[in-house]
Design a protein around this motif. Structure first.
Motif: not given
Length: 311
Positions: A231-243
């Motif tokens: 989630e931290e990585i996704a926040n940095h990339l300004a995206i919502k992560p999928k898993y």
């Protein structure tokens, strides 16, 4: 003049150690099986570390050798003990200090944070061979054959790290809009170490004679769950992560076709229970602050963007 710092293994950790040594103005010799240079900053030498004569010749002008050889799981049982035996013998012959970059596998499953005085609880080939190799080194130290130290870290991530839990299956996949691929239970706490921190800690051990003869856990930041880190990585990339998450059943099925997944089943415990590192011993002795997650994530994302020509 004996002034060479030899780095054996030029995978991601070896490269990070090389960078740290160069920052400190040390003379560095990098060693790998191919002899192929992966950096213009240092001299590279070809060496098969399973060949004693080859590694002995390379260490004759060394003061410290950093052992960070990485091998596929299938080669561990046969090859890792041979490599350690040759390094011990060559270090004894030429009076070279060994700094062994180790992981946490030797401890096996534990019910508390990993600390240096734990009894090894091997549960299979991979955990057993890591314990065997560490014991080989510690026995050689106790027999006063050599000077050495062991620095341990959990799963690392960062520049040049592709094949890791937080490697390209997370960073690159998120950059490409693909699901992050995880294993086990991503909501358990799991210690991850930034590869530059791991390298810095190992070089500290190489420089400090009072660290000799002991095992040290390089400091990790306060652990998060793997999902929180994604989630931290996704926040940095300004995206919502999928898993895409592989549990034990999925790993078993994948192992029928993928040898790496088959090998991973033995150490699945690392991703199904809290996996925390106690590094109080290190921080009580050395001035060390782990890189904050946000900074480490930013630097890692930038590296992946550069590698993939993403602006």
């Amino acid at each position: 003049m004996r002034n060479e710092h030899v780095v054996v293994g030029t995978g991601p950790l070896g490269l990070a150690i090389i960078d740290e040594l160069l920052k400190q103005g040390k003379k560095v010799i990098a060693v790998n099986r191919s002899g192929q240079a992966v950096s213009e900053k240092v001299s590279f030498k070809q060496c098969d570390v399973t060949n004693y004569e080859q590694i002995s010749a390379i260490l004759k002008n060394a003061v410290v050798v950093y052992h960070c050889v990485g091998l596929p799981y299938a080669e561990w049982q046969q090859t890792l003990p041979t490599i350690m035996a040759n390094l011990i013998a060559a270090a004894e012959e030429h009076h070279v200090k060994i700094v062994y970059a180790d992981n946490l596998y030797a401890y096996g499953p534990q019910k508390e944070p990993f600390h240096e005085k734990m009894t090894y609880q091997s549960i299979g080939i991979k955990t057993r061979v890591r314990a065997e190799v560490a014991n080989m080194l510690m026995t050689a130290i106790k027999d006063r054959k050599i000077t050495a130290t062991i620095g341990r870290g959990s799963d690392f991530y960062g520049p040049n790290v592709r094949n890791a839990m937080l490697g390209q299956r997370v960073f690159q996949h998120l950059l490409e809009g693909k699901p992050a691929e995880l294993i086990g239970n991503p909501d358990q706490l799991h210690a991850h170490i930034y590869i530059k921190d791991f390298a810095t800690g190992l070089v500290m051990l190489g420089d400090e004679s009072k660290a000799d003869g002991e095992v040290w856990h390089i400091p990790h930041p306060t652990p998060m769950s793997t999902r929180q880190l994604v989630e931290e990585i996704a926040n940095h990339l300004a995206i919502k992560p999928k898993y895409r998450i592989a549990n034990k059943l999925v790993l078993t099925m994948m192992g029928m076709f993928n040898p790496v997944m088959k090998e991973f089943k033995e150490i699945l415990y690392q991703n199904t229970q809290d996996f925390i590192v106690d590094s109080n011993k290190f921080t009580a002795y050395f001035p060390f602050q782990p890189t904050p997650y946000k900074q480490a994530i930013m630097e890692t994302c930038e590296w992946y963007k550069q590698q993939n020509n993403i602006s």
